[in-house]
Design a protein around this motif. Structure first.
Motif, PDB file in Angstrom:
ATOM      1  N   ILE A  33       0.877  -1.164   0.000  1.00 17.60           N
ATOM      2  CA  ILE A  33       0.000   0.000   0.000  1.00 17.60           C
ATOM      3  C   ILE A  33       0.916   1.216   0.000  1.00 17.60           C
ATOM      4  CG2 ILE A  33      -1.780   1.254   1.238  1.00 17.60           C
ATOM      5  CD1 ILE A  33      -2.502  -1.548   2.473  1.00 17.60           C
ATOM      6  N   LYS A  34       0.800   1.995  -1.058  1.00 15.68           N
ATOM      7  CA  LYS A  34       1.645   3.183  -1.201  1.00 15.68           C
ATOM      8  C   LYS A  34       0.818   4.404  -0.805  1.00 15.68           C
ATOM      9  CE  LYS A  34       4.649   5.491  -4.500  1.00 15.68           C
ATOM     10  NZ  LYS A  34       5.193   5.442  -5.841  1.00 15.68           N
ATOM     11  N   ILE A  35       1.280   5.088   0.226  1.00 11.35           N
ATOM     12  CA  ILE A  35       0.581   6.266   0.732  1.00 11.35           C
ATOM     13  C   ILE A  35       1.315   7.496   0.224  1.00 11.35           C
ATOM     14  CG2 ILE A  35      -0.159   7.489   2.809  1.00 11.35           C
ATOM     15  CD1 ILE A  35      -0.052   4.716   4.218  1.00 11.35           C
ATOM     16  N   PHE A  40       5.828  13.407  -0.839  1.00 11.28           N
ATOM     17  CA  PHE A  40       6.344  12.270  -0.093  1.00 11.28           C
ATOM     18  C   PHE A  40       5.483  11.039  -0.324  1.00 11.28           C
ATOM     19  CE2 PHE A  40       7.353  16.117   2.353  1.00 11.28           C
ATOM     20  CZ  PHE A  40       8.732  16.039   2.317  1.00 11.28           C
ATOM     21  N   SER A  41       6.129   9.889  -0.234  1.00  9.65           N
ATOM     22  CA  SER A  41       5.355   8.637  -0.300  1.00  9.65           C
ATOM     23  C   SER A  41       6.026   7.597   0.585  1.00  9.65           C
ATOM     24  CB  SER A  41       5.249   8.144  -1.736  1.00  9.65           C
ATOM     25  OG  SER A  41       6.483   7.686  -2.203  1.00  9.65           O
ATOM     26  N   ARG A  42       5.199   6.756   1.138  1.00  9.98           N
ATOM     27  CA  ARG A  42       5.663   5.644   1.966  1.00  9.98           C
ATOM     28  C   ARG A  42       4.932   4.402   1.494  1.00  9.98           C
ATOM     29  NH1 ARG A  42       9.997   7.073   4.553  1.00  9.98           N
ATOM     30  NH2 ARG A  42       9.760   8.590   6.178  1.00  9.98           N
ATOM     31  N   THR A  43       5.628   3.288   1.517  1.00 10.17           N
ATOM     32  CA  THR A  43       5.014   2.021   1.143  1.00 10.17           C
ATOM     33  C   THR A  43       5.027   1.097   2.341  1.00 10.17           C
ATOM     34  OG1 THR A  43       5.791   2.282  -1.134  1.00 10.17           O
ATOM     35  CG2 THR A  43       5.121   0.093  -0.463  1.00 10.17           C
ATOM     36  N   ILE A  44       3.874   0.545   2.627  1.00 10.44           N
ATOM     37  CA  ILE A  44       3.770  -0.438   3.694  1.00 10.44           C
ATOM     38  C   ILE A  44       3.227  -1.731   3.090  1.00 10.44           C
ATOM     39  CG2 ILE A  44       3.496   1.189   5.588  1.00 10.44           C
ATOM     40  CD1 ILE A  44       0.526   0.837   5.448  1.00 10.44           C
ATOM     41  N   THR A  45       3.554  -2.839   3.713  1.00 15.85           N
ATOM     42  CA  THR A  45       3.092  -4.109   3.169  1.00 15.85           C
ATOM     43  C   THR A  45       1.761  -4.483   3.798  1.00 15.85           C
ATOM     44  OG1 THR A  45       4.203  -5.470   4.823  1.00 15.85           O
ATOM     45  CG2 THR A  45       5.465  -4.904   2.842  1.00 15.85           C
ATOM     46  N   VAL A 155      -1.551  -0.821  -4.082  1.00  8.95           N
ATOM     47  CA  VAL A 155      -2.685   0.090  -3.974  1.00  8.95           C
ATOM     48  C   VAL A 155      -2.119   1.452  -3.613  1.00  8.95           C
ATOM     49  CG1 VAL A 155      -4.845   0.590  -2.776  1.00  8.95           C
ATOM     50  CG2 VAL A 155      -4.102  -1.766  -3.053  1.00  8.95           C
ATOM     51  N   VAL A 156      -2.551   2.479  -4.311  1.00 10.94           N
ATOM     52  CA  VAL A 156      -2.102   3.834  -4.017  1.00 10.94           C
ATOM     53  C   VAL A 156      -3.217   4.554  -3.256  1.00 10.94           C
ATOM     54  CG1 VAL A 156      -1.404   6.050  -4.992  1.00 10.94           C
ATOM     55  CG2 VAL A 156      -0.638   3.920  -6.056  1.00 10.94           C
ATOM     56  N   ILE A 157      -2.848   5.156  -2.128  1.00 10.57           N
ATOM     57  CA  ILE A 157      -3.790   5.982  -1.370  1.00 10.57           C
ATOM     58  C   ILE A 157      -3.251   7.407  -1.392  1.00 10.57           C
ATOM     59  CG2 ILE A 157      -4.878   6.418   0.852  1.00 10.57           C
ATOM     60  CD1 ILE A 157      -4.595   3.441   1.442  1.00 10.57           C
ATOM     61  N   ASN A 158      -4.004   8.302  -2.003  1.00 11.13           N
ATOM     62  CA  ASN A 158      -3.594   9.686  -2.138  1.00 11.13           C
ATOM     63  C   ASN A 158      -4.207  10.498  -1.003  1.00 11.13           C
ATOM     64  OD1 ASN A 158      -3.248  12.387  -2.949  1.00 11.13           O
ATOM     65  ND2 ASN A 158      -3.101  11.747  -5.084  1.00 11.13           N
ATOM     66  N   VAL A 159      -3.389  10.864  -0.037  1.00 14.00           N
ATOM     67  CA  VAL A 159      -3.859  11.564   1.160  1.00 14.00           C
ATOM     68  C   VAL A 159      -4.315  12.981   0.816  1.00 14.00           C
ATOM     69  CG1 VAL A 159      -3.194  12.355   3.467  1.00 14.00           C
ATOM     70  CG2 VAL A 159      -2.413  10.144   2.638  1.00 14.00           C
ATOM     71  N   ASN A 160      -3.702  13.616  -0.177  1.00 19.89           N
ATOM     72  CA  ASN A 160      -4.123  14.962  -0.572  1.00 19.89           C
ATOM     73  C   ASN A 160      -5.584  14.960  -1.014  1.00 19.89           C
ATOM     74  OD1 ASN A 160      -1.515  15.913  -0.148  1.00 19.89           O
ATOM     75  ND2 ASN A 160      -0.907  15.479  -2.243  1.00 19.89           N
ATOM     76  N   HIS A 161      -5.945  14.021  -1.867  1.00 20.51           N
ATOM     77  CA  HIS A 161      -7.321  13.928  -2.330  1.00 20.51           C
ATOM     78  C   HIS A 161      -8.251  13.524  -1.183  1.00 20.51           C
ATOM     79  CE1 HIS A 161      -6.714  14.455  -6.682  1.00 20.51           C
ATOM     80  NE2 HIS A 161      -5.516  13.954  -6.424  1.00 20.51           N
ATOM     81  N   LEU A 162      -7.756  12.667  -0.295  1.00 24.95           N
ATOM     82  CA  LEU A 162      -8.561  12.244   0.845  1.00 24.95           C
ATOM     83  C   LEU A 162      -8.903  13.437   1.733  1.00 24.95           C
ATOM     84  CD1 LEU A 162      -9.822  10.013   2.603  1.00 24.95           C
ATOM     85  CD2 LEU A 162      -7.582   9.727   3.674  1.00 24.95           C
ATOM     86  N   SER A 163      -7.924  14.304   1.993  1.00 28.98           N
ATOM     87  CA  SER A 163      -8.185  15.456   2.858  1.00 28.98           C
ATOM     88  C   SER A 163      -9.168  16.424   2.204  1.00 28.98           C
ATOM     89  CB  SER A 163      -6.887  16.162   3.236  1.00 28.98           C
ATOM     90  OG  SER A 163      -6.241  16.667   2.097  1.00 28.98           O
TER      91      SER A 163
END
Length: 190
Positions: A33-35, A40-45, A155-163
């Motif tokens: 999961i790529k946040i 910036f981006s972080r990937t977690i499994t 899976v990409v999660i875009n926090v900018n769009h989420l906010s």
């Protein structure tokens, strides 16, 4: 006789080469999961998230990401493991309805495959993961099952769009509460 051997040889070569060229490995679930937040981006499994949801404690990398959210581990654990009971036929009708398409279109700007060039790709991935996640959970789905059913490895999660969406939701909920909690009382001068 030579001609028939030649044809059989050609058919075998075509069959073998088509298996090598077109045999694309099947992706069963998301692995990462790529946040993304600004630049910036972080990937977690997904395995780390599953372990956290089962055991309740996080590894160092997850701790840093969770700390950045400002939420406690318990709150995040509750969000990841909250089950929603939805019969598959109803969910299928919902995600294929006009309202469902609008919802999926907006959600596809937040959660999408890594190389999605249009909203439709994200919508299809979301639709598939909801239905397959419900199937895996036998009518129940949570975020872990949703990610397990996601049809790409990342899976990409875009926090900018989420906010942005959360700000709209908050303003809409304030507007709804204004009109449902006796609006004339608030308009009257004291």
């Amino acid at each position: 006789m030579n001609f028939s051997k030649f044809i059989i040889f050609k058919i075998c070569i075509i069959f073998i080469s088509s298996q090598l060229c077109f045999n694309i490995s099947k992706v069963n679930s998301a692995e990462n999961i790529k946040i993304i937040y600004n630049i910036f981006s972080r990937t977690i499994t997904l395995d780390d998230l599953k372990e956290f949801s089962e055991k309740g404690y996080s590894k160092n990398k997850l701790k840093r990401i969770f700390k950045a959210t400002g939420s406690t581990d318990k709150e995040i654990h509750n969000v990841l493991t909250k089950n929603f009971d939805i019969p598959i036929p109803i969910a299928s009708k919902l995600v294929n309805s006009e309202v469902g398409n609008i919802f999926l279109k907006r959600l596809s700007t937040i959660i999408h495959p890594p190389k999605a060039i249009d909203e439709k790709t994200g919508m299809l991935a979301l639709r598939a993961s909801v239905i397959q996640g419900l199937d895996m959970g036998e009518g129940k789905i949570n975020l872990i099952k949703f990610f397990e059913a996601y049809p790409t490895k990342t899976v990409v999660i875009n926090v900018n769009h989420l906010s942005k969406v959360m700000n709209k939701v908050e303003s809409i909920s304030e507007l709804l509460s204004f009109f449902t909690n006796s609006p004339l009382e608030k308009i009257k001068p004291n």
